[in-house]
Design an enzyme around this catalytic site. Structure first.
Site, short mmCIF file in Angstrom:
data_model
loop_
_atom_site.label_atom_id
_atom_site.label_comp_id
_atom_site.label_asym_id
_atom_site.label_seq_id
_atom_site.Cartn_x
_atom_site.Cartn_y
_atom_site.Cartn_z
CG ASP A 257 -4.33 29.83 13.32
OD1 ASP A 257 -5.38 29.17 13.14
OD2 ASP A 257 -3.82 30.55 12.46
CE1 TYR B 30 -3.60 2.60 0.63
CE2 TYR B 30 -2.02 3.49 2.20
CZ TYR B 30 -3.16 3.63 1.45
OH TYR B 30 -3.86 4.81 1.50
CG ASP B 31 3.33 2.16 3.39
OD1 ASP B 31 4.01 1.72 4.33
OD2 ASP B 31 2.18 2.61 3.56
CB CYS C 92 15.09 30.28 -21.50
SG CYS C 92 14.89 31.13 -19.93
CE LYS D 177 -10.65 31.65 17.83
NZ LYS D 177 -10.11 30.84 16.75
CB CYS E 179 10.88 33.41 -21.27
SG CYS E 179 12.29 32.98 -22.28
CB SER F 123 -17.16 27.57 16.60
OG SER F 123 -18.12 28.46 16.14
CG LEU F 124 -14.93 30.43 20.93
CD1 LEU F 124 -13.47 30.77 21.12
CD2 LEU F 124 -15.69 30.57 22.25
CB CYS G 240 13.48 36.00 -20.87
SG CYS G 240 14.07 34.82 -19.67
CE LYS H 50 -12.23 29.60 26.70
NZ LYS H 50 -11.39 28.41 26.83
CE LYS I 12 -10.89 34.41 14.82
NZ LYS I 12 -11.42 34.44 13.50
CB CYS J 51 17.52 33.28 -22.27
SG CYS J 51 15.83 33.48 -22.85
NE ARG K 24 -15.27 22.85 15.14
CZ ARG K 24 -15.31 24.17 15.16
NH1 ARG K 24 -15.24 24.80 16.31
NH2 ARG K 24 -15.42 24.85 14.05
CD GLU L 103 -8.58 30.15 28.14
OE1 GLU L 103 -8.64 29.56 27.03
OE2 GLU L 103 -9.14 29.75 29.17
#
Ligand code: IVH
Length: 714
Positions: A134, A50-51, A447, A132, A441, A96-97, A423, A305, A329, A426, A153, A130
């Site tokens: 990311d 599989y890999d 080139c 936030k 180019c 969520s907030l 360019c 909060k 934010k 060249c 989530r 607190e």
């Protein structure tokens, strides 16, 4: 060739069409095995097999990024399809907030709470503030102090079971410290430190693997790996900040709960603080905003909060967000600096990309010295000039952008930027395609920025197909300055003849392999015109178009002469581009070929308008002969091999396998891959192996390549 048979071909030798076929087949196969493994729990192949499929797909996409689709398994391993993970229902939904952006929004948040709780003022009310983080939120379930399940989530109600992956994260305890509630669902954020993220991207790039746009994507991609062994190697971290279902409270306030989570063995953010008024909240916001660039991890705001849990309970939730908390934010991180210079980068496909060279500046904890300017129009739209003071923004992404210029800081002598029409690599003309924003180019064959890519195309399977001259060797010869343009391939032997020992020692090839290479090159000094045209790598001239051109113009002399004429006509009448007949006779003739539109014709003209290309082409034609397309005889009747079965084995010198096959078939023969008693002729090339032995054994009719050609009248 069937897509599965292609897998033995090195990815560097695949044409785009072959790669596309293989990509589709691999993707389908991988999806099938994922389904068997993750949903049906009944895998049919080993993990290693599989890999190997995934690795091959990665390689194909690394070489042909245009094949990466949103639903490609590579994109869904980094962030696996929900189908890849078992679904988990959250006992308590993960919500969520609400967001605040300005100070007034914070006032609104506080006022609403005061009113809701029927209080006179904010006095006596406490908040925990607190950072936030990311990252992405995670729910981890502990039973009797032991980690039993972890889930993302998802849509808030249902997430993905990432337990095996989460067990590999060092900062998440598998066993809680000391006495803990019998049931505890800890929630928080999985994230990656910025420095770890940069190091990971560097490793990924060196291994030719996907690089991530920002730490958040890297964290998400790493957590949602189908193979926990990969997650284990990724530097993931975790901050706990809340909880879901639990059998007994962790404390009476958010603050106590954070303390308790810490005691149980979790990391909590050191920057969290108690605030007692609206002003304290805003002070906190300003302070963390100032600290933001020096924090080791990305944050996108702060969270307020209500501290007392009994008040949280009274306040409760709106549909998806709590009344007792909000996110305040930060704007995207920006900084001012001086744009020293606009430089132009030329990509592999010849696209000219403007880059702003900046006075180095720290934006959000990262030193930035370059930013993208996207294209010509973008520069004009923002009127960005060299010497300008500019505002640079890092919106969570690695590549910073120029947001605007600061008008009052513009030096008096700053000149509007003039985008080059040549360019910088060249000196060839760079043209802008109609309707597009990109300037390209046109010096494809000469080139240096495009040379390796062009040479790779030139020697590809469907072009010159020179045995022993794959992409690695082309790259090496290019770096050693031995092959800079296609004609150099054919003059290599002449140039190196006297110093063959040096060539052998500098390339690391054996003497024999160098000699074989020279012979393989010689074998291509005659090539069908359509392949020749295709090999030039003119924009939009693929195999099919090359065939149309070869058929229409018959000889290479005629073709080049007419193309030069068409290019000259178009250069003289650029405004008449929409009406080919007004441009000129040769141009109109080109456009009149069925399936060749104005856009293709213009790309061909651009190629021929460039002196460098015409020179490169003339050099090439001094070395080889492009022959009229092979037209199969109308009837195979009278052919000595009509109805016969033929097998080719070993290496042919005058033509490739596919050409030999096509030729035999056009004479009415059936070409087979294996020798049997039913085989009529076996054609023995150099280094033939078991098939030749078998033919001998069966007493079949065997011929050398030369005998064969004489026999079929070639
Ligand atoms: S509390 C009911 N605290 O922000 C609300 N969330 O925009 C529970 N986040 O989904 C969330 N840092 O992924 C909370 N200190 C923090 C946070 C935080 C980051 C994330 C979390 C949440 C999202 C909401």
């Amino acid at each position: 060739m069937a897509a599965s048979a292609l897998r033995t071909v090195p990815v560097s030798d695949l044409t785009l069409d072959q790669a596309k076929a293989e990509h589709d087949a691999l993707a389908a196969e991988i999806r099938h095995h994922r389904d068997l493994y993750y949903r049906k729990d009944a895998p049919e192949i080993s993990d290693a097999e599989y890999d190997a499929l995934e690795r091959r797909l990665n390689e194909v996409e690394a070489r042909f990024p245009e094949l990466v689709t949103e639903d490609s398994p590579t994109q869904t391993v980094g962030a696996a399809p929900s189908a890849g993970f078992r679904k988990v229902r959250h006992a308590v939904p993960m919500l969520s907030l609400g967001n605040a952006f300005a100070a007034e929004d914070v006032d609104g948040f506080v006022d609403q709470i005061v009113r809701f709780l029927n209080m006179k003022s904010v006095d006596g009310l406490e908040f925990v503030a607190e950072p936030k983080i990311d990252g992405l939120s995670l729910s981890i379930r502990y039973e009797n102090g032991e980690l039993v399940q972890a889930a993302t989530r998802g849509d808030g109600t249902e997430g993905e079971d990432v337990t095996a992956n989460v067990r590999t994260i060092a900062e998440i305890p598998n066993k809680l410290n000391g006495p803990a509630p019998a049931l505890l669902d800890v929630r928080g954020e999985v994230y990656m430190d910025r420095s770890d993220f940069f190091a990971l991207n560097q490793r990924q790039a060196e291994a030719g693997e996907k690089v991530f746009a920002n730490p958040r994507n890297a964290a998400a991609g790493s957590l949602r790996q189908l193979d926990p062994k990969i997650t284990a190697k990724r530097p993931l971290r975790f901050f706990a900040y809340t909880w879901g279902e639990l059998s007994e409270p962790l404390g009476a306030t958010q603050w106590e709960c954070l303390e308790r989570l810490k005691a149980l063995g979790f990391q909590v953010t050191a920057q969290s603080t108690l605030c007692r008024s609206r002003d304290e909240l805003l002070d906190y916001y300003a302070r963390i905003g100032a600290e933001r660039p020096s924090l080791p991890f990305d944050i996108d705001g702060v969270v307020y909060k209500v501290n007392r849990l009994d008040l949280q309970e009274r306040l409760g939730f709106r549909t998806r967000t709590p009344r007792w908390a909000t996110a305040h934010k930060f704007p995207a991180e920006q900084a001012r600096t001086i744009l020293r210079k606009i430089s132009i980068q030329v990509g592999r496909t010849g696209a000219l990309t403007p880059v702003a060279e900046l006075e180095p500046i720290t934006v959000g904890g990262v030193v930035v010295s370059r930013a993208t300017l996207h294209n010509e129009d973008e520069i004009a739209r923002k009127d960005v000039r060299e010497g300008d003071t500019v505002i640079v923004q890092r919106a969570g992404d690695v590549i910073p952008q120029i947001v605007a210029t600061v008008a009052e800081a513009r030096p008096a002598d700053a000149q509007p930027y003039v985008f080059p029409d040549h360019c910088p690599e060249c000196g060839s003309v760079a043209v802008r395609e109609e309707g597009g924003a990109v300037r390209r180019c046109t010096g494809g064959l000469v080139c240096p920025a495009q040379a390796v890519e062009r040479l790779r195309h030139f020697v590809g399977r469907d072009a010159f197909d020179i045995e022993g001259l794959g992409i690695e060797r082309i790259q090496l010869f290019f770096e050693q300055d031995r092959i800079r343009q296609p004609a150099d391939i054919f003059t290599l032997e002449r140039r190196e003849e006297q110093r063959i020992d040096r060539l052998v020692s500098m390339t690391g090839f054996g003497r024999k392999s160098v000699e074989n290479l020279f012979r393989a090159i010689d074998a291509r000094r005659r090539i069908p015109l359509d392949r020749f045209i295709f090999a030039l790598g003119i924009r939009q001239v693929g195999e099919a178009t090359a065939k149309l051109l070869a058929r229409a113009y018959r000889t290479v002399e005629h073709w080049t002469e007419r193309m030069e004429q068409a290019a000259a006509e178009r250069a003289a009448n650029p405004e008449e581009m929409k009406k080919p007949e007004l441009v000129g006779e040769a141009y109109a003739e080109l456009c009149a070929i069925e399936q060749i539109g104005i856009s293709v014709a213009d790309d061909i003209c651009d190629f021929f308008a460039e002196t460098h290309n015409r020179e490169a082409l003339a050099n090439l034609l001094r070395e080889l002969e492009a022959v009229e397309e092979y037209v199969p005889p109308r009837a195979a009747a009278g052919s000595p091999i009509a109805g016969k079965t033929v097998v080719f084995t070993g290496t042919l010198t005058t033509m490739g396998r596919s050409e030999a096959k096509a030729r035999a078939e056009s004479l009415g023969a059936k070409v087979s891959g294996s020798v049997s008693a039913k085989t009529d002729f076996v054609i023995i090339g150099a280094d033939a192996g078991s098939k030749a032995a078998k033919a001998q054994e069966l007493g079949l009719r065997m011929m050398s390549e030369e005998e064969w050609l004489a026999f079929i009248g070639g």
